[in-house]
Enzyme design. Structure first.
Site, PDB file in Angstrom:
ATOM      1  N   HIS A  92     -45.949  -4.122  45.347  1.00 38.77           N
ATOM      2  CA  HIS A  92     -45.827  -4.742  44.021  1.00 38.77           C
ATOM      3  C   HIS A  92     -46.411  -3.862  42.910  1.00 38.77           C
ATOM      4  O   HIS A  92     -46.249  -4.156  41.732  1.00 38.77           O
ATOM      5  CB  HIS A  92     -46.521  -6.113  44.028  1.00 38.77           C
ATOM      6  CG  HIS A  92     -45.924  -7.093  43.076  1.00 38.77           C
ATOM      7  ND1 HIS A  92     -45.197  -6.716  41.963  1.00 38.77           N
ATOM      8  CD2 HIS A  92     -45.938  -8.451  43.068  1.00 38.77           C
ATOM      9  CE1 HIS A  92     -44.802  -7.797  41.317  1.00 38.77           C
ATOM     10  NE2 HIS A  92     -45.241  -8.860  41.962  1.00 38.77           N
ATOM     11  N   ASP A 146     -41.208  -4.800  41.353  1.00 37.01           N
ATOM     12  CA  ASP A 146     -41.401  -6.200  40.975  1.00 37.01           C
ATOM     13  C   ASP A 146     -40.397  -7.068  41.711  1.00 37.01           C
ATOM     14  O   ASP A 146     -39.444  -6.572  42.329  1.00 37.01           O
ATOM     15  CB  ASP A 146     -41.228  -6.363  39.458  1.00 37.01           C
ATOM     16  CG  ASP A 146     -42.314  -5.620  38.703  1.00 37.01           C
ATOM     17  OD1 ASP A 146     -43.440  -5.519  39.233  1.00 37.01           O
ATOM     18  OD2 ASP A 146     -42.031  -5.129  37.597  1.00 37.01           O
TER      19      ASP A 146
END
Ligand code: CO6
Length: 434
Positions: free
Chosen positions: A406, A410
């Site tokens: 992450h 995203d």
């Protein structure tokens, strides 16, 4: 005596040395070409090395656990079966193998660098520990002072990482604070709680590869914030196609086709479309990899897991992917992988569908940024929209789970990439020629 030198083989592009973890032969043994001679380990992989010649082993220069440079003579084979008396000088080298090498005597130097550790130390340091020490400027004296938690006090990766962390936190203390306060104990975030062993419990020593896997898993979770997205794919057409073509494919190409090459083809195509997922993070930089090299998690008979890499997967057709996958999986199961074959992966697929599992949250294979897990393909009732209205049909479906880093991927990107893999699988051409 006609003799042949067995040398430490080249173990991969950037690997300069390996550790002999096991000898399968001893001096005096008669061997045939292809008999296994020894097992060599690097920080990446274990390989068994066969003999290229027939003969009698007359000399073994390095005992087990020796760290030996590529090209060094490990053993001598008499090709005609004659055995010369060993020279006194050679006999000495065997005893000192872990401590010395054939480098010319050095001038007196004040630089006690890590590279010299195997000449000076009585302790064994794995290539991985030495690499970390070198990269982090850990001096030889510092390395020697680290308490090892491995067998016989060996310094393991977690030991040197814990040392680096405590060194960093003590360096980070502002000077004034350091003086005014008694040294605070280092925060030992990664120390596992003590485990009690009761009567009747069995203690199993982890083997070397298991320890490496364990270290890599912990490291990956610490390096990348993992998140996982899941999609469902209707793979009815590809299942029908595979079932129809399984036998003829094997007859024509000599290889069995499973679902894995088809998953790999879909993944490689999606990676080519989403370069950010085919990347690595280096500090503040993102390195978009030119090649699409797909690693496949292979379960080994000893219970360990290894990830050989299909290089340039996006350039291979289904036949090429099938052949390479079968070859690598077979080599992995039989400890025959060349170390270079587990390097350079840019993405990994782990197929737990063959265990009947449906969804999972795999751990990223560092320094990659994403990993796909493929669940079992099962027949399910599904609602289909048709021109004459909705119908319920029996379809072949599976879940695809993508864990991604992450820091740079995203949910929108990870989700779109995952959906694209599913789309490729769902749009498989049922009439595709083999
Ligand atoms: N669905 C349905 N059927 C499947 C599937 C799925 N997902 N996967 C395999 N199969 C079938 C496959 O088609 C074969 O059937 P037939 O062709 O009809 O005989 C059969 O199961 C056996 O396949 P096999 O595993 O031998 O070959 P495959 O090419 O599919 O896989 C491999 C090759 C190297 C990936 C595999 O042998 C292997 O080692 N799998 C284990 C990988 C592993 O342990 N990964 C770690 C899982 S844990 O990731 C994990 C998230 C955490 C928990």
């Amino acid at each position: 005596m006609a003799s042949f030198n067995i040398v430490m083989p080249k173990l991969g592009e950037s690997i300069q040395e390996g550790t002999i973890t096991k000898w399968f032969v001893k001096e005096g043994d008669t061997i045939e070409e292809d008999d296994m001679l020894f097992e060599v380990a690097t920080d990446k992989v274990d390989s068994e090395i066969p003999s290229p010649v027939d003969g009698v082993i007359t000399k073994i220069n390095y005992p087990e656990d020796s760290l030996v440079a590529v090209g060094e003579v490990l053993a001598v084979v008499s090709l005609d079966g004659e055995v010369d008396e060993p020279e006194a000088e050679q006999a000495e080298t065997k005893e000192e193998a872990t401590k010395t090498d054939d480098a010319p005597a050095k001038e007196e130097t004040t630089d006690a660098s890590v590279d010299d550790s195997r000449k000076l130390s009585n302790r064994f340091y794995s290539p991985l520990v030495k690499t970390i020490a070198k990269e982090e400027n850990v001096s030889f004296d510092e390395l020697e002072s680290i308490e090892g938690s491995g067998v016989g006090g060996r310094v393991q990766k977690k030991d040197i990482l814990a040392y680096l962390e405590s060194r960093e936190s003590s360096n980070a203390q502002p000077e004034a604070k350091k003086e005014s306060k008694p040294a605070a104990p280092a925060i030992e975030k990664k120390v596992a709680p003590p485990v009690s062993v009761g009567a009747g419990d069995t203690v199993v020593e982890m083997d070397r590869v298991r320890k490496l896997i364990a270290d890599h898993m912990v490291m990956s979770k610490q390096v990348s914030p993992h998140v996982t997205s899941v999609v469902e794919a209707d793979v009815t057409d590809l299942v029908i196609w595979r079932n129809k073509n399984k036998e003829s494919f094997q007859k024509k190409y000599g290889d069995k086709i499973t679902f894995m090459p088809i998953f790999t083809e879909a993944v490689a195509a999606a990676l080519a479309e989403f370069p950010m997922v085919n990347s690595s993070v280096d500090g503040d930089k993102i390195i978009l990899k030119k090649d699409v090299n797909v690693g496949i998690a292979v379960a080994k008979p000893d219970g360990n897991l290894i990830v050989p890499v299909i290089r340039n997967a996006e350039q291979r057709n289904l036949v090429g992917l099938t052949k390479e996958l079968n070859r690598l999986a077979d080599a992995a199961r039989n400890n025959k992988l060349d170390p270079s074959e587990i390097q350079g992966g840019t993405f990994t697929i782990t197929n737990f569908g063959s265990f009947g599992n449906i969804i999972g949250t795999p751990i990223i294979n560092q320094p990659q940024v994403a990993i796909l897990a493929t669940g079992i393909i099962e027949k399910k009732p599904a609602v289909l929209e048709t021109p004459s209205g909705d119908v319920i049909a029996i379809r072949h479906k599976m879940y695809l789970s993508l864990s991604y880093d992450h820091r740079i991927v995203d949910g929108a990107l990870g989700g779109a990439f995952l959906r694209r893999i599913a789309d490729h699988l769902e749009q498989f051409d049922i009439n595709r020629a083999i």
